[in-house]
Design a protein around this motif. Structure first.
Motif, PDB file in Angstrom:
ATOM      1  N   LEU A  48     -15.924  47.033   6.846  1.00 53.91           N
ATOM      2  CA  LEU A  48     -15.365  45.606   6.080  1.00 53.91           C
ATOM      3  C   LEU A  48     -16.439  44.988   6.414  1.00 53.91           C
ATOM      4  N   ASP A  49     -17.190  43.878   5.840  1.00 50.46           N
ATOM      5  CA  ASP A  49     -18.199  43.293   5.605  1.00 50.46           C
ATOM      6  C   ASP A  49     -17.698  41.337   5.501  1.00 50.46           C
ATOM      7  N   ILE A  50     -18.582  40.916   5.846  1.00 48.26           N
ATOM      8  CA  ILE A  50     -17.284  39.522   6.876  1.00 48.26           C
ATOM      9  C   ILE A  50     -18.583  38.508   6.261  1.00 48.26           C
ATOM     10  N   THR A  51     -18.561  37.805   5.113  1.00 50.22           N
ATOM     11  CA  THR A  51     -19.041  36.261   5.085  1.00 50.22           C
ATOM     12  C   THR A  51     -19.207  34.936   4.464  1.00 50.22           C
ATOM     13  N   VAL A  52     -19.607  33.466   5.347  1.00 55.23           N
ATOM     14  CA  VAL A  52     -19.323  32.937   4.397  1.00 55.23           C
ATOM     15  C   VAL A  52     -20.202  31.920   3.998  1.00 55.23           C
ATOM     16  N   ASP A  53     -19.690  31.086   3.625  1.00 58.74           N
ATOM     17  CA  ASP A  53     -20.407  30.517   1.728  1.00 58.74           C
ATOM     18  C   ASP A  53     -20.829  29.616   2.513  1.00 58.74           C
ATOM     19  N   ALA A  54     -21.361  28.820   4.044  1.00 58.77           N
ATOM     20  CA  ALA A  54     -22.270  28.341   4.559  1.00 58.77           C
ATOM     21  C   ALA A  54     -22.126  28.692   5.696  1.00 58.77           C
ATOM     22  N   ASN A 118     -25.729  35.402   6.074  1.00 56.53           N
ATOM     23  CA  ASN A 118     -24.692  34.963   6.133  1.00 56.53           C
ATOM     24  C   ASN A 118     -23.469  36.420   5.243  1.00 56.53           C
ATOM     25  N   GLY A 119     -24.110  37.544   6.047  1.00 52.68           N
ATOM     26  CA  GLY A 119     -22.875  38.189   5.675  1.00 52.68           C
ATOM     27  C   GLY A 119     -23.257  39.219   7.289  1.00 52.68           C
ATOM     28  N   ILE A 120     -22.039  39.988   7.120  1.00 50.88           N
ATOM     29  CA  ILE A 120     -22.675  41.011   8.642  1.00 50.88           C
ATOM     30  C   ILE A 120     -21.328  41.964   7.645  1.00 50.88           C
ATOM     31  N   THR A 121     -21.744  43.152   8.316  1.00 46.89           N
ATOM     32  CA  THR A 121     -20.884  44.463   7.611  1.00 46.89           C
ATOM     33  C   THR A 121     -20.379  45.054   9.154  1.00 46.89           C
ATOM     34  N   GLU A 146     -21.731  26.887  11.119  1.00 45.70           N
ATOM     35  CA  GLU A 146     -21.815  25.688  10.675  1.00 45.70           C
ATOM     36  C   GLU A 146     -20.227  25.588  10.266  1.00 45.70           C
ATOM     37  N   ALA A 147     -19.260  24.340   9.676  1.00 43.74           N
ATOM     38  CA  ALA A 147     -18.008  24.432   8.598  1.00 43.74           C
ATOM     39  C   ALA A 147     -18.474  25.602   7.365  1.00 43.74           C
ATOM     40  N   CYS A 148     -17.431  25.871   7.641  1.00 45.44           N
ATOM     41  CA  CYS A 148     -18.020  27.099   6.168  1.00 45.44           C
ATOM     42  C   CYS A 148     -16.073  27.656   5.827  1.00 45.44           C
TER      43      CYS A 148
END
Length: 298
Positions: A48-54, A118-121, A146-148
């Motif tokens: 899985l890829d996990i990403t945050v927008d901030a 901003n992203g991990i696999t 931070e909040a994201c």
């Protein structure tokens, strides 16, 4: 069993029929987000890829380590780097090795940047004699800087999600897409479960629109008298009138999602209308009052 470590690799590279698995993200507070799974058939491995927008993903925790422990503690991306298998017995003497985590290295094919970006696999698999993973549970917890909004997707290069029978699963990611974590983005009203059920609409968040619960669907005032509840809000309510969430999901009027006219944050009636008479009553109660209502939604 422990002589079949390579079986995980074989499973990941195989792809027949399909079954469904849901991945969800849950806000745990303090910048932490749980990555959970559920399904009707047992999963052998997740990629899985996990990403945050901030901000960034700064840590990962609460994951199983090792085999035969009711969890997904075998990490293909890091297994050969950190784990030693006895050539004679096939046993792993020590799983508690520094650096052995589900996070793939940034230079692995198809992997994201890793912790501090901003992203991990993540890659997580199971091996067991008797202690199989459950059909639902927690894969891990990530900590955000931070909040994201957190989003999870499958990683095809690393293997997607594979079932025990070596077939590739279809994956439901609706509950793992743009999930708000922490900060002012949190919903603080009385119906958090309903907020999540309708896709975490920003307009329900008091820090974004503190009059929405009082009939202000668009967050804007109208006219010289600064009517916060007026004709534009009525138009949005009419557009969503007596419809289920499935009927209004993704629809907007003037760029405002129709779900923003759900002022009480509750479905109504057997048909579970998101916008109906209760919401109309709220709008009428605050209709065209000068510079009102007060901006104090919870």
């Amino acid at each position: 069993m422990k002589k079949i470590i390579l079986a995980l690799v074989v499973v990941i590279l195989t792809t027949p029929a399909w079954a469904s698995v849901a991945i969800t993200v849950k806000d745990l507070g303090e910048g932490k987000a749980a990555i959970d799974y559920s399904g009707t058939e047992l999963v052998r491995a997740f990629a899985l890829d996990i990403t945050v927008d901030a901000g960034t993903i700064d840590a990962i925790s609460d994951f199983a380590v090792g085999d035969d422990n009711n969890g997904y503690g075998v990490f293909p991306a890091n297994f050969s780097r950190h784990i030693t298998v006895d050539a004679t017995t096939g046993e792993v003497s020590d799983w508690a090795v520094a650096g052995y985590t589900p996070v793939a290295a940034a230079d692995d094919p198809g992997a994201l940047g890793g912790l501090g970006t901003n992203g991990i696999t993540i890659e997580m698999g199971s091996l067991y004699d008797t202690k199989a993973p459950a059909l639902e549970g927690r894969l891990c917890v990530i900590t955000c800087s931070e909040a994201c909004k957190v989003t999870v997707t499958t990683n095809a290069t690393r293997g997607n999600v594979v079932l025990e029978d070596a077939s590739e699963a279809t994956v439901d990611l609706a509950g793992a897409t743009d999930v708000q974590i922490g900060g002012v983005g949190n919903y603080t009203g009385p119906q958090p479960d309903e907020w999540q059920a309708v896709g975490n609409p920003d307009c329900w968040i008091a820090s974004i629109n503190a009059r929405q619960c009082k009939g202000d669907a668009d967050g804007l005032s109208q006219g010289k008298q600064k009517y916060w509840v007026s004709t534009s809000d009525l138009d949005i309510l009419i557009g969503a009138w007596n419809k289920s969430f499935a009927e209004i999901d993704g629809q907007t009027i003037g760029g405002v999602p129709l779900i923003c006219a759900d002022f009480d944050h509750m479905p109504q009636g057997k048909q579970k209308y998101r916008v109906s008479t209760n919401d109309l009553d709220i709008l009428i109660a605050n209709w065209q009052a000068a510079d009102s209502p007060a901006a104090d939604c919870p």
